[in-house]
Design an enzyme around this catalytic site. Structure first.
Site, PDB file in Angstrom:
ATOM      1  N   HIS A 115       0.793  -1.234   0.000  1.00 23.28           N
ATOM      2  CA  HIS A 115       0.000   0.000   0.000  1.00 23.28           C
ATOM      3  C   HIS A 115       0.830   1.290   0.000  1.00 23.28           C
ATOM      4  O   HIS A 115       0.816   2.071  -0.946  1.00 23.28           O
ATOM      5  CB  HIS A 115      -0.908   0.028   1.243  1.00 23.28           C
ATOM      6  CG  HIS A 115      -1.758  -1.190   1.407  1.00 23.28           C
ATOM      7  ND1 HIS A 115      -2.878  -1.429   0.641  1.00 23.28           N
ATOM      8  CD2 HIS A 115      -1.667  -2.237   2.266  1.00 23.28           C
ATOM      9  CE1 HIS A 115      -3.433  -2.565   1.025  1.00 23.28           C
ATOM     10  NE2 HIS A 115      -2.720  -3.078   2.002  1.00 23.28           N
TER      11      HIS A 115
HETATM   12  C1  BDR Z   1      -3.160   0.754   5.226  1.00 22.35           C
HETATM   13  O1  BDR Z   1      -3.389   0.173   6.504  1.00 22.35           O
HETATM   14  C2  BDR Z   1      -2.173  -0.157   7.118  1.00 22.35           C
HETATM   15  O2  BDR Z   1      -2.274  -1.388   7.771  1.00 22.35           O
HETATM   16  C3  BDR Z   1      -1.122  -0.118   6.052  1.00 22.35           C
HETATM   17  O3  BDR Z   1       0.130   0.286   6.595  1.00 22.35           O
HETATM   18  C4  BDR Z   1      -1.654   0.903   5.079  1.00 22.35           C
HETATM   19  O4  BDR Z   1      -1.280   2.217   5.452  1.00 22.35           O
HETATM   20  C5  BDR Z   1      -3.827  -0.096   4.177  1.00 22.35           C
HETATM   21  O5  BDR Z   1      -5.198  -0.157   4.376  1.00 22.35           O
END
Ligand code: BDR
Ligand code: CA
Length: 313
Positions: A242
């Site tokens: 992500h």
């Molecule tokens: C987001 O949630 C977190 O767990 C990850 O680091 C990312 O920023 C994805 O939904």
């Protein structure tokens, strides 16, 4: 001249990769500070992890601040089930030796934005938006001084990952996300719609390990740990990566494609709390407050990541 950025983050293995990507790109990006926020795990761990990553990159001079320990109105929801009990399980990184800055992260954001030339600092947000919203509440004049807010957050066509309707960063602090999306600063969102296309497949992970440097080994260990939950959940051959999409967007915006449209956050309904409702087809006359990305070039992204990680110790 490199673009000045502040990274607001809850590291997090994918946050760590984003920070490393930024630190490996000094020609384009000048990371002037990192602010931790409560999110994946508690603030203490996140602030500790941010300092570990800075040290891993050999950049002990980057100041790390701690911001807010909980969301604006709600109890903190965390994600140890994905990131492990420390938030950065996987690699065996030494405890950091650089100090945490004494100033509160929200005050750092305000002071830095108010003292810098207007439009000269970009905020990169990789976690819940609590710190940015609190800064906007405390000093609303920062809104017109922010060059851009580039955030990993939200989802529309892919909907949720923490609830059926909401993406984690927005769900943890929907009120904060609402404040930020209404603030008037230019906003670019990298939602799950993009990040679900950016998958760390076994071949891509192997290529990172084969870089042979400490950063490559650490990233391989981090992502191998954090992806195990996602691989089971989605049944895909790779887990979504992500947060590094935020930095990749700053380095190579042509890797992403989306639309400038209205994005509104649900803050009332229990069922769809934290949903980021994107008016992608412009069916309302609501103000277009964000560029909502929908597609990302995964091969282009991983080529960039590999090239940049190779530059690190
Ligand atoms: C987001 O949630 C977190 O767990 C990850 O680091 C990312 O920023 C994805 O939904
Ligand atoms: Ca994150």
């Amino acid at each position: 001249m490199p673009r000045k950025i502040i990274i607001d983050t809850d590291p997090g293995q994918d946050d760590a990769v984003a920070i490393l990507l930024a630190l490996a790109s000094p020609e384009e990006l000048d990371v002037i500070g990192i602010v931790a926020v409560a999110g994946n795990v508690g603030l203490h761990h996140n602030a500790n992890n941010a300092r570990k990553i800075v040290e891993l990159a050999g950049r002990r001079n980057i100041p790390v601040y701690a911001g807010c320990a909980r969301p604006m109105r709600r109890a903190l929801v965390t994600a140890e089930h994905v990131h492990g009990d420390t938030g950065l399980n996987g690699p065996d990184l030494p405890e950091p030796t650089i100090p945490l800055q004494p100033q509160h992260g929200v005050d750092y954001l305000i002071e830095t934005l108010m003292n810098a030339e207007a439009g000269s600092i970009t905020l990169c947000t990789l976690g819940p938006l609590t710190n940015i919203a609190m800064a906007l509440v405390k000093e609303p004049r920062i809104a017109e001084r922010i060059a851009e807010i580039v955030m990993m957050g939200g989802a529309y066509f892919e909907v949720g990952n923490i609830t059926p309707a909401a993406e984690f960063n927005i769900f943890v602090d929907p009120e904060a996300a609402d404040v930020v999306l209404r603030c008037g600063a230019p906003i670019t969102m990298l939602p799950l719609d993009v990040t679900h296309q950016i998958q760390s497949t076994p071949e891509r992970l192997r290529a990172i390990l084969e870089l042979g440097n400490e950063a490559g080994k650490a990233v391989h260990a981090m992502l191998t740990f954090s992806e195990s939950f996602d691989l089971q959940k989605y049944g895909w051959s790779g887990a979504p990566l992500h947060d590094p999409t935020v930095i990749a967007y700053l380095l190579k915006p042509e890797l992403f494609e989306g639309r400038h449209c209205n994005v509104t956050i649900e803050t009332a309904s229990e069922l769809t709390m934290g949903m980021s409702v994107a008016d992608y087809w412009h069916v309302t006359g609501k103000v277009r407050n964000a560029t909502f990305m929908r597609n990302g070039d995964a091969d282009g992204f991983f080529a960039l990541l590999l090239e940049r990680l190779a530059r690190l110790p």
